[in-house]
Scaffold this active site. Structure first.
Site, PDB file in Angstrom:
ATOM      1  N   HIS A  39       0.649  -1.163   0.015  1.00 20.35           N
ATOM      2  CA  HIS A  39       0.022  -0.030   0.085  1.00 20.35           C
ATOM      3  C   HIS A  39       0.918   1.312   0.124  1.00 20.35           C
ATOM      4  O   HIS A  39       0.449   2.305  -0.173  1.00 20.35           O
ATOM      5  CB  HIS A  39      -0.934  -0.124   1.246  1.00 20.35           C
ATOM      6  CG  HIS A  39      -2.181   0.626   0.944  1.00 20.35           C
ATOM      7  ND1 HIS A  39      -2.372   1.563  -0.161  1.00 20.35           N
ATOM      8  CD2 HIS A  39      -3.264   0.803   1.722  1.00 20.35           C
ATOM      9  CE1 HIS A  39      -3.717   1.777   0.049  1.00 20.35           C
ATOM     10  NE2 HIS A  39      -4.299   1.621   1.144  1.00 20.35           N
ATOM     11  N   ASP A  87      -2.188   2.193  -4.356  1.00 19.88           N
ATOM     12  CA  ASP A  87      -3.567   2.852  -3.849  1.00 19.88           C
ATOM     13  C   ASP A  87      -4.564   1.972  -3.889  1.00 19.88           C
ATOM     14  O   ASP A  87      -4.337   0.924  -4.918  1.00 19.88           O
ATOM     15  CB  ASP A  87      -3.928   3.917  -4.268  1.00 19.88           C
ATOM     16  CG  ASP A  87      -3.060   5.189  -3.988  1.00 19.88           C
ATOM     17  OD1 ASP A  87      -2.215   5.071  -3.133  1.00 19.88           O
ATOM     18  OD2 ASP A  87      -2.745   6.023  -4.902  1.00 19.88           O
TER      19      ASP A  87
END
Length: 510
Positions: free
Chosen positions: A481, A485
């Site tokens: 992450h 995204d």
């Protein structure tokens, strides 16, 4: 004339190292391949051998200096020099000469072969021959186990084994000596018997101490941290303290000093076991491959901001297309048409739209890769390995199937080379072959994405307003992450789903 000593290749994505220890000083005589210094990277410790024999000249990079790949470390002047050999060479000289004297003929050293990029040591797994056995040229003598692959050591020439210097279970360095082979055809009994008393006489003297010295990098780190040798438990051969052991001791001391109501799991001793139960237990040392798998998976959890997103795919279209063309496919290409080629193609297609899933973090930079080197996780008797299908985005279906089939077979036989398991940019893991219905795969660092395939199971689904039985598969994408995204991860998985539910999209690049 002088020879330059330069920083060797440090491994994939590693561009610099720190000079940890110099084993020689200017003016010392050195022999070819003798260890000059030790470098430390953020991943491994690298020993630098002498490229030629001579006298060590100027040292350009001192201990503690940071150096890049191919940077100049020192120079070696031609000739043996006027100075006598260092103490370390004097102490080692008898060891080197003993096999030659005992053999009574021409001898050939059995050396540890190149172990691959970033691999500096291995464990002697199995000796297929013993002292006194006659061997043919290229006949397998022993098998070494590294943290990634098994390496077979062939006989450098025909002859008789006169001495074995590294027994099963011992750790050896790249370029180290495993044994001695006599080309005279006779195995002198003198060699083994001569060394035996020496070993016996040394044993009492070292009974209260370690058989080998601690790693130089470990000594330096202990000195910097103010630790005593007895404060660190060595995990190396014969209790040798390694750099990792010192790091663990430092971490443990920090954890102990920090206020915490819950002790760290690693510091909790094993609960007492009843004598009856202990007699029925079996304690087996972890293989180097299993240790590396454990370390890398935990590193992935500790380093990446790992998250998993899920979806499901209707496999009807892929299964129908496969059933229609599998006989013709096998007849033309000589290989069965499986599901992996469809998933590889679908992932390559999706990676073009979401390139950050095919990228990696290097410090404060993001490296976007304009290629797809697809890692395919394969379960072997010794653990999980990930051979890499290079430029998978440029391959046809039959080339993908053929490459995966070949690599999978060689992975299970332990025949994969180091190069074939490095450089992957994305990974596919198929837990469905073992019956897994759903799981969250762990990233394969430094990659930023891994796709988990699962078991195909028929379930009732609503199709055009009607309930129909469909072969469904859950898909899981674990991603980092920090650079991927949520939108990008979901988009990637949706594109894979669309390509599998309508394979014509792959042909039309939609």
């Amino acid at each position: 004339m002088s020879t330059e000593v330069r920083v060797p290749t440090l491994g994939e994505s590693v561009t610099e190292a720190t000079v940890a220890t110099w084993f020689k000083k200017p003016g010392d005589a050195v022999s070819a391949d003798e260890m000059l210094c030790e470098l430390e990277t953020d991943k491994v410790t690298v020993e630098v051998p002498a490229p030629a024999a001579g006298t060590l000249g100027d040292i350009v990079a001192n201990e503690g200096d940071t150096v890049g790949v191919d940077a100049l470390l020192a120079t070696i002047e031609e000739g043996e020099g006027a100075k006598p050999a260092p103490k370390s060479e004097k102490a080692e000289a008898p060891k080197e000469e003993a096999p030659v004297e005992s053999a009574g003929g021409e001898t050939v050293d059995i050396m540890v072969p190149a172990l691959g990029e970033s691999v500096s040591e291995a464990t002697v797994s199995t000796w297929f021959k013993k002292v006194g056995d006659s061997v043919a040229a290229d006949e397998m003598l022993c098998e070494l186990e590294t943290d990634k692959v098994s390496v077979e050591v062939p006989a450098p020439s025909a002859g008789t084994i006169t001495e074995i210097l590294a027994d099963e279970g011992e750790t050896v360095s790249a370029g180290g000596k495993l044994g001695v082979l006599s080309s005279s055809g006779a195995a002198p009994a003198k060699s083994a018997s001569k060394d035996a008393p020496a070993a016996e006489s040394e044993a009492p003297a070292k009974a209260g101490d370690k058989d080998v010295e601690d790693a130089p990098s470990a000594k330096k780190m202990m000195a910097e941290a103010g630790l005593k040798p007895e404060d660190v438990k060595g995990s190396g051969r014969d209790g040798r303290v390694m750099k990792e052991d010192v790091q663990a001791a430092i971490s443990a001391s920090k954890s102990a000093s920090a206020p915490s109501s819950t002790p760290a799991p690693a510091s909790v001793p094993r609960a007492p076991v009843a004598a009856d139960d202990e007699a029925r237990e079996e304690r087996v040392k972890m293989t180097r491959l299993r240790q590396t798998i454990a370390r890398r998976l935990k590193d992935a959890q500790n380093t990446a901001a790992m998250l998993t997103t899920y979806n499901e795919v209707d496999m009807t279209a892929v299964m129908d297309l496969r059933n229609e063309y599998k006989d013709l496919f096998q007849k033309k290409h000589g290989i069965k048409l499986g599901f992996m080629s469809f998933f590889v193609k679908a992932c390559c297609h999706a990676l073009k739209e979401v390139p950050e899933v095919n990228a990696e973090i290097d410090g404060t930079d993001i490296i976007y890769k304009n290629y797809v080197h697809m890692g395919v996780a394969v379960g072997t008797p010794n653990g999980l390995v990930v051979p890499v299908v290079r430029d998978a985005d440029q391959m046809s279906f039959h080339r993908i199937e053929g490459t995966i089939n070949d690599m999978g077979k060689r992975a299970r036989d332990g025949k994969l080379s180091m190069a074939e398991m490095q450089g992957g940019s994305f990974t596919i893991s198929n837990g469905g072959v073992y019956g897994s219905l759903m799981s969250s795969p762990i990233l394969n660092p430094p990659q930023s994405g891994i796709l988990g395939m699962h078991k195909i199971q028929e379930r009732p689904m609503v199709v055009d307003g009607e309930i129909k039985i469909r072969p469904m598969m859950y898909l899981a994408l674990s991603y980092d992450h920090r650079i991927v995204d949520g939108k990008g991860a979901v988009t990637f998985l949706v594109r894979v789903k669309e390509a599998l539910e309508d394979p014509r999209r792959l042909l039309m690049d939609l």
